[in-house]
Design a protein around this motif. Structure first.
Motif, PDB file in Angstrom:
ATOM      1  N   UNK A  61       0.858  -1.196   0.000  1.00 11.56           N
ATOM      2  CA  UNK A  61       0.000   0.000   0.000  1.00 11.56           C
ATOM      3  C   UNK A  61       0.897   1.249   0.000  1.00 11.56           C
ATOM      4  N   UNK A  62       1.503   1.531  -1.132  1.00 12.40           N
ATOM      5  CA  UNK A  62       2.540   2.560  -1.188  1.00 12.40           C
ATOM      6  C   UNK A  62       1.994   3.974  -0.968  1.00 12.40           C
ATOM      7  N   UNK A  63       0.817   4.264  -1.509  1.00 14.99           N
ATOM      8  CA  UNK A  63       0.243   5.590  -1.283  1.00 14.99           C
ATOM      9  C   UNK A  63      -0.013   5.821   0.202  1.00 14.99           C
ATOM     10  N   UNK A  64      -0.633   4.837   0.844  1.00 11.16           N
ATOM     11  CA  UNK A  64      -0.911   4.956   2.267  1.00 11.16           C
ATOM     12  C   UNK A  64       0.385   5.087   3.066  1.00 11.16           C
ATOM     13  N   UNK A  65       1.405   4.307   2.673  1.00 10.79           N
ATOM     14  CA  UNK A  65       2.685   4.361   3.381  1.00 10.79           C
ATOM     15  C   UNK A  65       3.309   5.746   3.280  1.00 10.79           C
ATOM     16  N   UNK A  92      12.128   0.277  -1.833  1.00 13.83           N
ATOM     17  CA  UNK A  92      11.124  -0.750  -2.108  1.00 13.83           C
ATOM     18  C   UNK A  92      10.183  -0.316  -3.228  1.00 13.83           C
ATOM     19  N   UNK A  93       9.766   0.947  -3.195  1.00 18.19           N
ATOM     20  CA  UNK A  93       8.849   1.461  -4.210  1.00 18.19           C
ATOM     21  C   UNK A  93       9.529   1.579  -5.567  1.00 18.19           C
ATOM     22  N   UNK A  94      10.847   1.753  -5.561  1.00 20.85           N
ATOM     23  CA  UNK A  94      11.604   1.794  -6.800  1.00 20.85           C
ATOM     24  C   UNK A  94      11.206   2.931  -7.719  1.00 20.85           C
ATOM     25  N   UNK A  99       6.733   9.239  -9.224  1.00 24.79           N
ATOM     26  CA  UNK A  99       5.383   9.565  -9.679  1.00 24.79           C
ATOM     27  C   UNK A  99       4.395   9.542  -8.514  1.00 24.79           C
ATOM     28  N   UNK A 100       4.630   8.630  -7.575  1.00 26.00           N
ATOM     29  CA  UNK A 100       3.779   8.545  -6.399  1.00 26.00           C
ATOM     30  C   UNK A 100       3.895   9.811  -5.553  1.00 26.00           C
ATOM     31  N   UNK A 106       0.703  16.754  -5.183  1.00 27.41           N
ATOM     32  CA  UNK A 106      -0.149  17.590  -6.026  1.00 27.41           C
ATOM     33  C   UNK A 106      -1.593  17.617  -5.536  1.00 27.41           C
ATOM     34  N   UNK A 107      -1.961  16.606  -4.771  1.00 25.87           N
ATOM     35  CA  UNK A 107      -3.325  16.527  -4.253  1.00 25.87           C
ATOM     36  C   UNK A 107      -3.281  16.348  -2.739  1.00 25.87           C
TER      37      UNK A 107
END
Length: 214
Positions: A61-65, A92-94, A99-100, A106-107
């Motif tokens: 859950x990369x966004x949440x992390x 880990x996200x590489x 982009x994440x 941005x939001x």
């Protein structure tokens, strides 16, 4: 690991110990709602969000992390443990990290609202669900499962309160579960079910069980 239903969900030490036990056993999905509960109990401790970010990272859950780590930095920007875990998250996200990061920054208002919503997610039979999710509930072993919608989280227990279909009030049911994709245990022909992915995302589809002759 300890059965989550037997835990004192108001004791931070008890919840942390159970969460760590699940992590040591490699049961990251089971640990996730417990680390969310810790963040509910101690929202002003940076370690709450380090641990939450780590388990979100380890469950993909990369966004949440990223949101959790950012919450930690807003409290203690020079925390060495936070910085170390954040760097590990970036590795880990590489290639997806840049982009994440751009998307989240941005939001920021949307993701801050999402973060608030995340901390108000709750436990449903050992799985983390959020307001608006469709789940199955019943009040005793002898009762039949019924469909309902998560309306709120009881902040004292960490459990969800669900309005059962055709009910007018929200209630913290004795038992709660959601149907993971591919898990068709305890269902009968013509029973309505929700198929939901194991990562707690919104239901993929709902329909009626049909058994083919064998």
């Amino acid at each position: 690991p300890t059965d989550q239903n037997s835990l004192d969900m108001n004791s931070e030490n008890v919840v942390i110990k159970a969460a760590v036990d699940f992590v040591m056993a490699g049961k990251f999905e089971e640990a996730l709602p417990l680390f969310v509960r810790v963040a509910q109990l101690s929202p002003n401790k940076v370690n709450s969000f380090i641990n939450l970010g780590n388990i979100q990272r380890d469950t993909g859950r990369y966004e949440d992390a990223l949101i959790s780590y950012q919450k930690g930095f807003s409290m203690e920007p020079n925390n060495e443990l936070l910085i170390s875990n954040y760097e590990q998250f970036k590795e880990t996200a590489g290639s997806a990290f840049k982009s994440l990061e751009v998307e989240v920054n941005a939001h920021s208002d949307v993701y801050e609202a999402h973060n608030i919503g995340l901390i108000h997610q709750g436990n449903c039979g050992g799985h983390m669900v959020k307001v608006g999710d469709r789940v199955q509930v019943k009040d005793s072993e002898a009762s039949e499962w019924g469909m309902g919608t998560v309306d709120s989280v009881n902040t004292e227990t960490g459990n969800v309160e669900v309005t059962k279909d055709d009910w007018d009030i929200s209630y913290e049911w004795e038992q709660c579960k959601f149907m993971e994709e591919g898990n068709m245990d305890e269902v009968e022909p013509d029973e309505q079910v929700i198929w939901q992915s194991g990562d707690g995302t919104p239901p993929q589809f709902e329909g009626t069980v049909i058994f083919e002759p064998t």
